[in-house]
Design a protein around this motif. Structure first.
Motif, mmCIF file in Angstrom:
data_model
loop_
_atom_site.group_PDB
_atom_site.id
_atom_site.type_symbol
_atom_site.label_atom_id
_atom_site.label_comp_id
_atom_site.label_asym_id
_atom_site.label_seq_id
_atom_site.Cartn_x
_atom_site.Cartn_y
_atom_site.Cartn_z
ATOM 1 N N ASN A 150 57.128 73.248 54.067
ATOM 2 C CA ASN A 150 58.465 72.666 54.048
ATOM 3 C C ASN A 150 59.545 73.709 54.277
ATOM 4 O O ASN A 150 60.578 73.441 54.875
ATOM 5 C CB ASN A 150 58.739 71.994 52.702
ATOM 6 N N VAL A 151 59.294 74.904 53.742
ATOM 7 C CA VAL A 151 60.322 75.935 53.840
ATOM 8 C C VAL A 151 60.692 76.188 55.298
ATOM 9 O O VAL A 151 61.858 76.374 55.636
ATOM 10 C CB VAL A 151 59.822 77.248 53.206
ATOM 11 N N VAL A 204 75.765 75.854 46.393
ATOM 12 C CA VAL A 204 76.421 74.557 46.351
ATOM 13 C C VAL A 204 77.831 74.685 45.778
ATOM 14 O O VAL A 204 78.787 74.097 46.284
ATOM 15 C CB VAL A 204 75.548 73.596 45.523
ATOM 16 N N GLY A 254 59.384 81.580 37.915
ATOM 17 C CA GLY A 254 59.074 81.992 39.270
ATOM 18 C C GLY A 254 60.028 81.416 40.293
ATOM 19 O O GLY A 254 60.236 81.996 41.342
ATOM 20 N N LEU A 255 60.555 80.251 39.985
ATOM 21 C CA LEU A 255 61.466 79.639 40.942
ATOM 22 C C LEU A 255 62.911 79.655 40.472
ATOM 23 O O LEU A 255 63.798 79.228 41.188
ATOM 24 C CB LEU A 255 61.038 78.197 41.220
ATOM 25 N N THR A 262 68.034 69.452 49.915
ATOM 26 C CA THR A 262 67.156 69.981 50.966
ATOM 27 C C THR A 262 66.544 71.302 50.541
ATOM 28 O O THR A 262 65.337 71.535 50.697
ATOM 29 C CB THR A 262 67.975 70.216 52.243
ATOM 30 N N VAL A 263 67.393 72.163 50.038
ATOM 31 C CA VAL A 263 66.870 73.486 49.711
ATOM 32 C C VAL A 263 65.905 73.413 48.546
ATOM 33 O O VAL A 263 64.865 74.072 48.538
ATOM 34 C CB VAL A 263 68.022 74.442 49.409
ATOM 35 N N ILE A 264 66.244 72.578 47.571
ATOM 36 C CA ILE A 264 65.343 72.489 46.419
ATOM 37 C C ILE A 264 64.001 71.936 46.859
ATOM 38 O O ILE A 264 62.936 72.396 46.449
ATOM 39 C CB ILE A 264 65.979 71.624 45.314
ATOM 40 N N TYR A 265 64.046 70.984 47.784
ATOM 41 C CA TYR A 265 62.814 70.463 48.375
ATOM 42 C C TYR A 265 62.017 71.612 48.975
ATOM 43 O O TYR A 265 60.794 71.690 48.824
ATOM 44 C CB TYR A 265 63.205 69.437 49.427
ATOM 45 N N ALA A 266 62.718 72.517 49.608
ATOM 46 C CA ALA A 266 62.021 73.634 50.255
ATOM 47 C C ALA A 266 61.467 74.617 49.241
ATOM 48 O O ALA A 266 60.427 75.221 49.461
ATOM 49 C CB ALA A 266 62.961 74.350 51.210
ATOM 50 N N THR A 267 62.151 74.778 48.111
ATOM 51 C CA THR A 267 61.751 75.850 47.210
ATOM 52 C C THR A 267 60.395 75.621 46.580
ATOM 53 O O THR A 267 59.780 76.559 46.121
ATOM 54 C CB THR A 267 62.757 76.033 46.066
ATOM 55 N N PHE A 268 59.933 74.368 46.555
ATOM 56 C CA PHE A 268 58.683 74.151 45.832
ATOM 57 C C PHE A 268 57.513 74.885 46.463
ATOM 58 O O PHE A 268 56.520 75.133 45.843
ATOM 59 C CB PHE A 268 58.401 72.648 45.734
ATOM 60 N N GLU A 269 57.666 75.214 47.719
ATOM 61 C CA GLU A 269 56.553 75.924 48.335
ATOM 62 C C GLU A 269 56.868 77.382 48.581
ATOM 63 O O GLU A 269 56.134 78.072 49.251
ATOM 64 C CB GLU A 269 56.166 75.226 49.636
ATOM 65 N N LYS A 270 57.995 77.823 48.081
ATOM 66 C CA LYS A 270 58.297 79.231 48.249
ATOM 67 C C LYS A 270 57.334 80.062 47.414
ATOM 68 O O LYS A 270 56.866 79.614 46.369
ATOM 69 C CB LYS A 270 59.715 79.519 47.760
ATOM 70 N N PRO A 271 57.077 81.269 47.862
ATOM 71 C CA PRO A 271 56.320 82.165 47.002
ATOM 72 C C PRO A 271 57.088 82.390 45.702
ATOM 73 O O PRO A 271 58.313 82.422 45.694
ATOM 74 C CB PRO A 271 56.244 83.452 47.813
ATOM 75 N N ARG A 272 56.367 82.521 44.600
ATOM 76 C CA ARG A 272 57.024 82.729 43.316
ATOM 77 C C ARG A 272 57.701 84.094 43.259
ATOM 78 O O ARG A 272 57.292 85.024 43.950
ATOM 79 C CB ARG A 272 55.996 82.630 42.188
ATOM 80 N N VAL A 323 70.428 78.067 44.887
ATOM 81 C CA VAL A 323 70.890 76.768 45.371
ATOM 82 C C VAL A 323 72.180 76.372 44.668
ATOM 83 O O VAL A 323 73.157 75.948 45.301
ATOM 84 C CB VAL A 323 69.802 75.703 45.146
ATOM 85 N N VAL A 326 62.968 73.512 56.515
ATOM 86 C CA VAL A 326 64.334 73.669 56.001
ATOM 87 C C VAL A 326 64.996 74.871 56.656
ATOM 88 O O VAL A 326 66.181 74.838 56.985
ATOM 89 C CB VAL A 326 64.296 73.791 54.473
ATOM 90 N N VAL A 341 77.422 68.589 49.844
ATOM 91 C CA VAL A 341 76.875 69.616 48.976
ATOM 92 C C VAL A 341 75.563 69.156 48.356
ATOM 93 O O VAL A 341 74.591 69.904 48.278
ATOM 94 C CB VAL A 341 77.955 69.935 47.927
ATOM 95 N N THR A 368 72.772 69.229 50.903
ATOM 96 C CA THR A 368 72.323 70.602 51.124
ATOM 97 C C THR A 368 71.421 71.050 49.977
ATOM 98 O O THR A 368 70.330 71.591 50.191
ATOM 99 C CB THR A 368 73.530 71.542 51.196
ATOM 100 N N ALA A 369 71.906 70.817 48.764
ATOM 101 C CA ALA A 369 71.154 71.272 47.596
ATOM 102 C C ALA A 369 69.784 70.626 47.551
ATOM 103 O O ALA A 369 68.760 71.299 47.352
ATOM 104 C CB ALA A 369 71.925 70.944 46.328
#
Lengths: 108, 501, 328, 492, 131, 111
Positions: free
Chosen positions: B208-209, E18, E6-7, C99-109, E14, B212, C93, C96-97
């Protein structure tokens, strides 16, 4: 660990200072809070530098201390120059005996 | 190392390092001479670079001698070369033509600073185009943006200030969005080099990243490229900037952002996103279509000459985007051609506006009634360039519209609708260009309007007029012989779409 | 443990940011902004970014606060109008938020050593710094050599901003507080002896420290940019204590401007010299025949100096442009 | 001098003439001389091609690759040769006439007028010799644009508004319909070159053919098929020489010429004949012929009447071409010539009347023949040619068209020819009657034109010449017939 | 717990983004907009710095020649150093424009409305003064 | 942990305590001047205690010298800033609690 205790105390104090900055009520209170926060940041940096085992980063603390001082002086100078301007405006008002538009303040 | 291999670095370094020198010169004549020399020099460099890449070769230059992906590398292919030609050509021509106009509108005292900003804009834009590193693009984007703000703020009316503030806010938000997107891609790949990103994204393509990130990059660059509906800053910035500045930036600044968008979308994301075609085409094509219609219609209802042209730019950017969003070699070729041809047309048009500006402080149509009778050469140049904007055969604008329609036709039934749209918007272009032609040549009541100096209206000075005509004739020349841009466009299209089945 | 402090500081930063946006008094907003910068800087420090923390402190909390105050002095400190189009803004706003939060779930920790960022290019930098440049501060090595071109761009950005400010508000002759017609009015903080004494005592230390940061940048956090900002801060302090006119009589505006142009030219000149010596642009290896490592270090010192000069010159130019602008 | 150079020279001579006119703008006599010399050179140049074409030569010259796969190229073939010869020949006559008209009327911006005129002629040459659709399109647009300043020459509000209609319809149809038609052709056939027998045979089928033909027929707005005919009456605000040469000869003929060429060389007669979906074109053309005649009947302004007459006559040509028989194609070609001679005479006469007496309306023409006998004699000859009465040129072309229609057993076409002849007579004869027989209604005392005579001599010379041509063509038309026989590959 | 921690930094990123973005869009005051822009940019700084952090690592400045310790990634830090500079440059230029706007219009609020009102007014009055 | 560590721990904790008390004072005290009073006094003591505690950890090195610098700087600038602030506030029309009548938050809206 021992640094962590100190750091914790400092962070909580930072929170209190921030509270004061948000509450105001006067601009001077905010300046006071900023100054306080600056000092606390210096301490926090010094403590965490030691806690992380990198005491050589104390350089940063010095920078913070210097910058903090300059910041406060800048604020005060802002006050003084503004007060001076106000005094001029008051003088101008009394001299002309009327309201002065925002764009042409000052005796000219 | 031979000089030939240093060209990519020199392309950026020459204007960038001349700028401080120009700023230090106190004399406006000297600084103009230095700025012009640097600008002409970069044009020569761009031509030399084009000569090197035109066979399909790609120039790669390792900054500091560090190989990618560790160091920053410059990467010049045919599309970059085309953009370089546009940027340096427009900068040189407008600077050469516009000295008198700039001195009148900006003032001689501030000229050295202004010219330094001019060179920095040039350096920034060239830096973006030659860069092969996503973050480096951000840095040069900021150089060019900040310098452009300075140029725009040199406008003589106070509304230039509000326009430029809006431009600054929008531009910074756009650049920051871009930076966020790049950061996310970097997070997933660990690299900033565009070519390397493409390779390494393959491993994470379903995350997903990345989606985005692509979104952020697209929106950020769309803001800077003034793609509908994110164009709000553009009409005022174009209108209130000094005329010569408008001629310069209208030719290249939004195009460079669009170029980055295309490069990232086709180079980095195309192969690596599932359903990239759907993402790109489905999102951007409607925007392109609405932008074309909106820009054209808004241009019809505008009263200010420069605003008409600015809204026309919104529409023209839509054409470029439409060509690219067809995701075909033909479509991309059309888009790249339109980069070139629209730049030609807009430069010529705004130079003609600058000629007018030497006589008129105001650019409202009603003030310009019948001015063609006093300034026939200027207005003839305007009409000629206007024809290119419409896309009349024999002009450069026709070539790209032709290519665009051809590309749309490949797409079957929806393509036919697009053809209808393109033709309809061309008709709208006829309306807004013709409105100007008619008012300036056959309008009445403007005769009493006096020139800026108070005397009767006379033709613009020979020098700027000659340069304007050079630009207009370039429109005709490339309308008849489009082989150079065509070759650059078609081979870059093939390169960009090499993953396309 | 340390991470928890980071969490705490970030929470404070968010609160501060909300405070900045909500403050009706712009002066309060600027003050809170200073706090925000301090908190961010501390956070950066906790995230192992010492150089960034130093920069953020010098720039965010120091110079930018000073600049904003100067601008406020010229433009008024009260926010009058209420927000418009809140709904639209909130929608934008929120989208945007989300969307990004959706993206963060797969970000590396945070801190994951196996994240791609840590795996790909970064190890190479350590190896090459050790091998080819031999300075302890890898950040400086990356900044000045591996990505020296970016840094040149950065210097040019600063220089551009300087040109811009001078172009916009530098044209007016320095009048205001130092003009003869207002000679009877107090200038600077001259009437506040304690501040003057302490301030003047501090200035040499700040300058000294600036030089330390400049020339010790290869070994500890710091470098040209931070040093330039500190140097500028010292002069700004002097200007505030003694009045801008006095400060400008010591370092006149043309000199400042020449500094900002000269530093950029120095940096670029190093790049060009590398070219002339047969290398690529900014390829420092070729500067010293037979000693690539020494040449790298030499190049880094030279360009860091260029950065420092430009930053100091430009920031001071900008400050004085604001400070001497006629306020009426 | 090779034929290739001659082709290029036919484009260059008027263009260089335009430059020469611009340079000599300060000295009217020099300027007008330049115009005349240019026209003369052009005519000599173009006519020198005729023998080669008669012998079956098809000189070809390609300039540069304009777009991938499409070059700017020229090839002379009989139809184009005829058009070019006609336009270049009449330009001389028209130039003489223009000088009289512009000076007699003391018009402003004469330099612009002559420049645009020369450019328009250059464009007409380009259209005539175009080897492919795109080249044709290119010059077609140049012609549109270069005539705009001529139409809006007067510059007052109504003129500008009419000129807007003119440019709007012509540009609109060409961009909106012709351009997609060309693109469609390219994508279907892979080429745009005019080829004997057409290029589309087998490439398209069914309703597509009809649709494409529609795009072409209405896209070529200059052919003034209804409903895209509105520009022609609007263009009548132009000075009369413009109406005479351009809107009776060059521009409108460029339109019908293009349609004929497209039908013959793009579709191919046989292909189109076999395709039922294309059958609508004769119907539309027929409708236009009749409807325009009826509208002409109701006009009160002389030039507008002539304009509607032109619309009607143009559709004759389209109709003839659309009948799709060799005989009618020849008729179409010849009608271009005969109509040109007749209509230019009529416009010259109308202009002469305007210059001499400032009269523009039909009801003002009572007895005017007594004051302007030469003019009205020429007018009468022209009108008879329009009707198709022997011994005028109009009879010849109508004869061939009728022959083609009979061969095709196209009763619609036959009926149209008959009906329109009657209508033509109905609107022209009253004018002739009024001019020659009716008593004069004198102008008020104050009018400076009360005692007008003939117009300036250059005008009279010009209109007499064209009237004479109309008569001569009836007798001596063999070369034209021979030339156009090559068009369909056999002798009539 | 580690999931949240971690997040956490990204979420703060974010939030800050915002908040800053909201100020940029919704606040009519020009200086407020610039403040919002600064917060917006600071959020990005946080994003980059966070991604460079390594557990148990330390700042990438080698101590006592020990090259084998765990270090955080220097590259994002370098990028952010540059970005901070860009940020202050933009801010300075923005403030200069604000000062000029204040001088030209007498206010730094609702400039859009004033400017567009001016545009309609200019339709009657064509005497726009040059500076 | 040796005795030096213990000493450091003690000093840092004590310093932390004082700093915290100052923070509480800054929030709880009724007006500007009392708040300043609370913070500047405890700040100086708390900072000094913490920094000295750190010095003990680093021994006779460059780091200690730097800490001394920090400490000295805080010692000098803290009171100066407090002086300047109080001065400015007084000149700006802020009066201590007992001296003013009515409107206490004048400084917020008026400057």
């Amino acid at each position: 660990m021992m640094f962590a205790v100190g750091a914790a105390a400092v962070t909580i104090t930072m929170m209190l200072a921030l509270l004061r900055a948000l509450l105001g009520p006067s601009v001077y209170d905010r300046v006071l809070a900023v100054n306080m926060l600056g000092t606390k940041t210096v301490l926090l940096l010094a403590l965490t530098a030691f806690a992380m085992g990198r005491p050589d980063f104390i350089d940063l603390a010095i920078t913070y201390a210097l910058i903090n001082f300059i910041g406060v002086i800048a604020v005060l100078q802002f006050f003084y120059s503004r007060d001076l301007r106000k005094a001029e405006e008051r003088a101008a008002k009394s001299a002309h005996g009327g309201a002065v538009g925002p764009s042409q303040a000052g005796p000219q | 190392m031979s000089l030939a291999s240093q060209l990519p670095a020199l392309q950026v370094a020459v204007p960038m390092l001349t700028a401080p020198l120009v700023a230090l010169l106190r004399d406006s004549h000297l600084s103009w001479a230095a700025a012009f020399a640097a600008s002409a020099m970069s044009f020569v460099l761009a031509i030399a670079i084009t000569g090197q890449v035109i066979g399909g070769e790609t120039l790669v230059y390792h900054m500091g001698g560090w190989a990618p992906p560790f160091g920053i590398s410059l990467y010049i292919d045919e599309l970059s070369a085309l953009l370089l030609l546009i940027i340096t050509g427009a900068a040189t021509l407008t600077l050469l033509a516009g000295r008198g106009s700039l001195e009148e509108q900006v003032g001689e005292a501030r000229m050295p600073l202004f010219l330094a900003a001019w060179l920095l804009t040039l350096a920034g834009l060239a830096g973006i185009v030659v860069s092969g590193d996503a973050f480096n693009i951000f840095v040069f984007m900021e150089i060019s943006s900040l310098a452009t703000y300075i140029l725009v703020s040199g406008g003589p009316q106070r509304r230039a200030l509000t326009a430029v503030f809006k431009y600054l806010i929008t531009g910074t938000v756009g650049a920051t969005f871009y930076l966020i997107g790049v950061g996310m891609v970097y997070m997933m790949t660990g690299t900033l080099n565009i070519a390397d990103m493409e390779v390494r994204l393959a491993e994470v393509s379903d995350r997903n990243v990345v989606y985005v990130a692509a979104g952020f990059i697209t929106i950020g660059l769309a803001l800077k490229a003034a793609i509908f509906p994110l164009h709000a800053w553009m009409p005022n910035a174009y209108t209130f900037a000094p005329h010569i500045v408008t001629a310069f930036i209208a030719a290249c600044s939004t195009k460079v952002s669009l170029y980055v968008l295309l490069r990232l979308d086709f180079f980095v994301f195309q192969k690596n996103l599932v359903d990239h075609e759907l993402q790109f085409a489905y999102l951007l094509m409607p925007l392109a279509v609405i932008g074309i219609l909106y820009g054209s219609i808004a241009a019809i209802f505008e009263q200010n000459l420069k605003r008409i042209l600015a809204f026309s730019s919104v529409a023209q950017i839509g054409y470029i985007l439409l060509g690219a969003s067809l995701i075909s070699v033909a479509g991309f070729t059309a888009a790249v051609l339109h980069f070139f041809n629209h730049a030609l047309a807009k430069t010529a048009l705004f130079l003609a506006v600058a000629c007018l500006g030497l006589q008129f402080a105001k650019m409202r149509l009603e003030d310009l009634r019948g001015v063609g009778r006093s300034m026939p050469w200027t207005l003839a140049a305007f009409a000629g360039a206007g024809l290119s904007l419409i896309g009349v055969p024999g002009t450069a604008g026709f070539v790209s519209k032709w290519a665009l329609i051809g590309a749309a036709m490949e797409k079957g039934a929806p393509g036919a609708a697009l053809v209808a749209l393109i033709l309809f918007s061309s008709l709208l272009a006829v309306v807004y260009v013709w409105r100007i032609v008619e008012v300036t040549w056959f309008g009445h009541g403007g005769e009493q309007a006096k020139a800026a100096g108070g005397g009767p209206i006379t033709e613009a000075p020979l020098w700027i007029l000659t340069m304007t005509w050079v630009a207009v004739l370039a429109n005709f020349w490339f309308g008849f012989d489009s082989s150079l841009p065509m070759q650059l466009a078609s081979s870059s299209a093939e390169e960009f779409l090499r993953h396309q089945p | 443990m340390i991470e928890l402090f980071g969490v705490f500081l970030l929470a404070l930063a968010v609160i501060t940011a909300i405070g900045v946006v909500q403050a009706r008094n712009l002066f309060a907003g600027v003050m809170l902004m200073g706090i925000f910068s301090l908190l961010m800087a501390a956070t950066f420090f906790l995230l192992d970014a010492a150089d960034v923390a130093l920069t953020e402190a010098a720039v965010g909390a120091g110079i930018s606060t000073v600049l904003m105050l100067s601008a406020l002095a010229l433009s008024g400190a009260e926010e009058k109008a209420r927000s418009r189009s809140r709904i639209l803004a909130l929608i934008v706003v929120t989208v945007t938020a989300a969307t990004v939060i959706y993206a963060t779930f797969e970000k590396p920790r945070l801190g994951d050593p196996n994240a791609p960022v840590q795996q790909h290019v970064a190890p190479w930098y350590f190896d090459m710094t050790q091998e080819a440049i031999e300075i302890p501060n890898v950040v400086t090595a990356v900044l000045s050599s591996f990505r020296g071109y970016d840094t040149l761009g950065e210097v040019i950005v600063v220089f551009t901003a300087g040109i811009g400010v001078l172009f916009l508000i530098g044209a007016a002759a320095p009048k205001g507080r130092a003009s003869p017609s207002q000679g009877d009015l107090p200038v600077g903080l001259k009437h506040h002896q304690p501040i003057r004494v302490v301030g003047k005592l501090a200035i040499p230390f700040i300058l000294l420290f600036a030089f330390y940061v400049q020339f010790h940048g290869e070994y500890s956090p710091g470098g040209g940019f931070q040093a330039g900002a500190l140097f500028a801060a010292a002069i700004i302090l002097y200007g505030m204590l003694e009045g801008e006119a006095t400060a400008l009589s010591i370092i006149p505006a043309p000199v400042l401007f020449a500094m900002s142009a000269g530093g950029a030219l120095l940096f670029g000149g190093v790049g060009v010299v590398c070219m002339l010596l047969g290398g690529n642009f900014l390829q420092y290896d070729v500067l010293l025949a037979g000693s690539p490592v020494g040449a790298q270090q030499m190049g880094i010192i030279a360009i860091e100096l260029g950065v420092g000069i430009t930053v100091a010159g430009t920031l001071l130019s900008i400050f004085f442009a604001f400070a001497t602008r006629d306020q009426s | 001098m090779t034929a290739e150079t001659t082709i290029l020279l036919s484009l260059l001579i008027p263009a260089l003439g335009a430059v020469g006119i611009a340079v000599s703008s300060r000295w009217p006599n020099v300027r007008e001389s330049v115009t005349l010399v240019t026209a003369g050179l052009l005519m000599i140049n173009v006519w020198s091609l005729i023998p080669g074409i008669m012998d079956g030569g098809r000189p070809f010259v390609s300039l540069f690759e304009f777009l991938p796969g499409v070059a700017i190229a020229f090839r002379v073939e009989p139809l184009g040769m005829l058009f070019a010869a006609l336009a270049s020949g009449l330009w001389i006559v028209n130039s003489i006439y223009s000088i009289g008209y512009m000076r007699g009327n003391k018009e402003k911006h004469q330099t612009r007028f002559y420049i645009c005129f020369a450019i328009a002629l250059s464009a007409a040459m380009g259209i005539a010799f175009a080897d492919n659709l795109l080249t044709l399109f290119l010059f077609y647009e140049i012609l549109t644009l270069s005539t705009y300043p001529l139409v809006s020459h007067k510059g007052d509000q109504p003129t500008v508004r009419s000129a807007r209609t003119y440019i709007g319809i012509l540009l609109g149809t060409s961009i909106g319909l012709l351009l997609p038609a060309i693109l469609w052709t390219l994508s279907a056939a892979g080429t745009l070159t005019f080829t004997e027998g057409g290029i589309l045979a087998g490439k398209l089928s069914g309703p597509e053919v009809g649709l494409l033909l529609g795009l072409f027929a209405f896209g070529v707005g200059k052919a003034a098929l209804m409903p895209v005919h509105k520009w022609l009456p609007a263009a009548m605000v132009a000075p009369t020489p413009v109406s005479a040469l351009l809107h009776a000869v060059a521009v409108v003929k460029a339109g019908v010429f293009s349609i004929t060429k497209i039908i013959v060389y793009i579709f191919g007669i046989d292909f189109l004949d076999a395709e039922p979906s294309a059958a609508w074109l004769p119907l539309v053309a027929a409708f236009t012929v009749v409807a325009a005649s009826i509208v002409a009947l109701r006009q009160t302004n002389l030039k507008r009447l002539l304009a509607y007459s032109t619309i009607s006559q143009l559709s004759y040509i389209v109709l003839a071409a659309a009948v799709l028989k060799p005989l009618s194609e020849i008729g179409a070609a010849i009608h271009m010539v005969t109509h040109a001679f007749g209509k230019i005479t009529l416009f010259f006469a109308a202009g002469a009347i305007y210059v001499a007496s400032k009269k523009t309306e039909l009801h003002q023409l009572h007895g005017i023949a007594h004051r302007m006998p030469w003019t009205m004699a020429a007018f009468t000859i022209g009108a008879l040619s329009m009707i198709g009465v022997p011994p005028t040129a109009g009879f010849v072309s109508k004869w061939y068209i009728l022959g083609g229609a009979l061969e095709a057993q196209n009763y619609v076409a036959i009926f149209t020819l008959v009906a329109s002849t009657a209508l033509n007579a109905a609107y022209f004869l009253p004018i002739i009657y009024r001019a020659w027989v009716a008593p004069e209604r004198p102008l008020p005392e104050s009018s400076p034109y009360r005692n007008h005579g003939e117009a300036p001599w250059p005008m009279v010379v010009a209109l007499t010449t064209t009237a004479a041509l109309t008569l001569i063509f009836f007798i001596y038309n063999q070369p034209v017939l021979d030339l156009e026989a090559q068009l369909v590959g056999r002798n009539p | 717990m580690s999931e949240i921690l971690g997040l956490f930094n990204y979420w703060v990123f974010v939030l800050l983004m915002v908040i800053g973005f909201y100020a940029v869009i919704a606040k009519p005051n020009l200086i407020k907009k610039l403040l919002g822009l600064s917060i917006f940019q600071a959020a990005v700084f946080l994003l980059f710095i966070s991604m460079g952090k390594v557990d148990g690592g330390t700042a990438p400045i080698i101590q006592n020649g020990n090259w084998d310790a765990v270090f955080s990634n220097p590259l994002p830090q370098v990028l952010i150093l540059t970005a901070i500079v860009v940020g202050i440059s933009t801010l300075a230029l923005g403030l200069a424009i604000v000062v000029r706007i204040k001088e030209a219009y007498g206010t730094i609020e609702e400039i859009d409305a004033i400017a567009s009102g001016e545009a309609t007014q200019l339709q009657q009055d064509s005497g726009e003064s040059k500076q | 942990m040796n005795w030096l560590d213990w000493l450091t721990a003690l000093m840092v904790s004590a310093g932390g305590f004082f700093v915290f008390v100052g923070g509480v004072g800054a929030v709880r005290m009724p007006d500007l001047y009392t708040r300043m009073h609370a913070t500047s006094l405890t700040d100086t003591l708390g900072s000094l205690l913490i920094l000295v505690g750190l010095m003990l950890q680093s021994g006779f090195t460059l780091i200690t010298l730097k800490i001394v610098l920090v400490a000295a700087f805080l010692l000098v600038t803290g009171p100066t800033a407090a002086y300047a602030l109080a001065n400015a506030a007084f000149l700006g029309g802020q009066l201590p609690e007992g001296l003013q009548d009515g409107a206490s938050d004048d400084g917020e809206t008026q400057p």
